[in-house]
Design an enzyme around this catalytic site. Structure first.
Site, mmCIF file in Angstrom:
data_model
loop_
_atom_site.group_PDB
_atom_site.id
_atom_site.type_symbol
_atom_site.label_atom_id
_atom_site.label_comp_id
_atom_site.label_asym_id
_atom_site.label_seq_id
_atom_site.Cartn_x
_atom_site.Cartn_y
_atom_site.Cartn_z
ATOM 1 N N HIS A 205 6.140 -0.270 -3.521
ATOM 2 C CA HIS A 205 6.669 -1.416 -2.793
ATOM 3 C C HIS A 205 5.836 -2.678 -2.928
ATOM 4 C CE1 HIS A 205 3.528 -0.467 0.138
ATOM 5 N NE2 HIS A 205 3.750 -1.647 0.689
ATOM 6 N N ARG A 206 4.592 -2.589 -3.394
ATOM 7 C CA ARG A 206 3.743 -3.776 -3.417
ATOM 8 C C ARG A 206 4.252 -4.779 -4.450
ATOM 9 N NH1 ARG A 206 -0.296 -3.991 -0.070
ATOM 10 N NH2 ARG A 206 -1.040 -2.053 0.848
#
Length: 376
Positions: A205-206
């Site tokens: 998700h980063r």
């Protein structure tokens, strides 16, 4: 009665604020839960409140999404009049999201005591927005509630006073231990046709990993090679869904919808290994004794490497594959840091309720004589 405002705004906050609220209420505090609305869709918000048994927020700010400046500004503008109305003795913020920083700045200017849960975590990566948020939040906080000794050491190295620093343990683990039996009965393995130890779990998700098509393509290449040896399950974070769909995923990687808290804990608990770029997952896998390979060049949770089951692999595809091969051949032995014992919320409540009033305590930039430093 002591009035304390607890702030939550996004998925990583919910499992951190629940133990603090529970412990404060057991000790008779008047606890007001403020939800900033930084996460607001069902898969990232409502399901976590249901899974964790968190009561409905007392106030919702409705910040929504936007750039860092827009989101931070909206939260500040909404929180300022609310804080004036509620007039709490203290405000508790958790983690490192934009809501954390926004409510911290408002609180510092308004005057109540400010407590930062997860203080002192450092990635040393100034390109991470979370690093800026956590450093700035620590600077204006009265109570620095560190999850582990390494976080406290970071704070001391940056010049914070001993009376501000309290090593309280990890609130994420309070929530994990309180819900582990329920999670194991969730039925998620059966729903996905999985067996314990028969798959690897992936989370991405980063922004550095999912917003850059080249970086994401490299990660998927590595995951495709790994999937040839160990099938992979990837619950899709909303941030990554469109990009994964555009690039396509290699064979052996199965995409499923984002999981609720109980389902995700069960998936971690039964995985052969976990590959992640999440800070919280590094902690949860360490508590569960599950091998974790972190797909980042740095981590603000080095204790999960030094005293846990986490290994930092970076983002180079060849290095990731080589690291996973080593982990699958010789998994790290389970070990867990001290004070990750399910009682961090109780320690935090004791600090907040026994620590004194805003009139009695020195404030963040007060200078004290060396002999006047209080106990940790």
């Amino acid at each position: 009665m002591t009035r304390i405002v607890c702030v939550a705004g996004a998925r990583p906050n919910y499992m951190k604020i629940k133990p603090v609220m529970d412990a404060l209420e057991r000790r008779g505090a008047d606890v007001i839960l403020v939800h900033t609305g930084q996460h607001y869709d069902e898969s990232m918000n409502d399901v976590f409140f249901r899974d964790l048994g968190i009561r409905a927020p007392d106030r919702c700010l409705g910040a929504g999404s936007g750039s860092h400046a827009q989101q931070t500004g909206r939260v500040m503008a909404a929180f300022e009049p609310l804080l004036d109305e509620l007039a709490p003795d203290a405000v508790v913020v958790v983690g490192d999201i934009n809501s954390t920083l926004a409510c911290s700045l408002v609180t510092a200017k308004a005057g109540p005591l400010l407590a930062h849960v997860e203080a002192g975590l450092r990635s040393r990566d100034w390109s991470m927005p979370e690093e800026v948020n956590r450093v700035a939040t620590d600077r204006v906080s009265d109570y620095l509630l560190a999850p582990s000794p390494d976080a406290a050491a970071n704070l001391r190295a940056e010049g914070y006073r001993e009376d501000q620093i309290h090593v309280v343990g990890n609130v994420m683990i309070d929530t994990l231990l309180a819900n582990l039996d329920r999670a194991r009965q969730s039925g998620v393995l059966d729903r996905h046709g999985l067996t314990r130890g028969g798959y690897g779990l992936v989370t991405l998700h980063r922004p550095a990993n999912v917003d850059d098509p080249g970086a994401l393509r490299g990660l998927l290449k590595a995951l495709g090679e790994i999937a040839g040896r160990c099938p992979l399950l990837l619950p899709v974070h909303p941030r990554a869904a469109d990009r994964l769909a555009a690039l396509g995923v290699p064979d052996g990687i199965r995409l499923v919808p984002a999981a609720g808290y109980l389902d995700f804990i069960a998936l971690q608990d039964a995985a052969r290994l976990v590959l992640t770029d999440s800070g919280g997952v590094q902690e949860e896998t360490t508590a569960l004794g599950v091998p974790c390979v972190t797909l980042r060049e740095n981590t603000e949770r080095p204790i999960t490497i030094e005293e846990g089951t986490n290994i930092l692999a970076g983002t180079d595809p060849d290095r990731i594959v080589a690291t996973v091969d080593t982990v699958l051949d010789a998994p790290p032995a389970p070990r867990c840091p001290a004070l990750w014992d399910g009682r961090a919320g109780e320690r935090i409540a004791a600090v907040l309720l026994d620590g004194g009033t805003v009139r009695a305590l020195p404030r963040p930039t007060d200078l004290l004589p060396a002999a006047g430093h209080g106990p940790q």
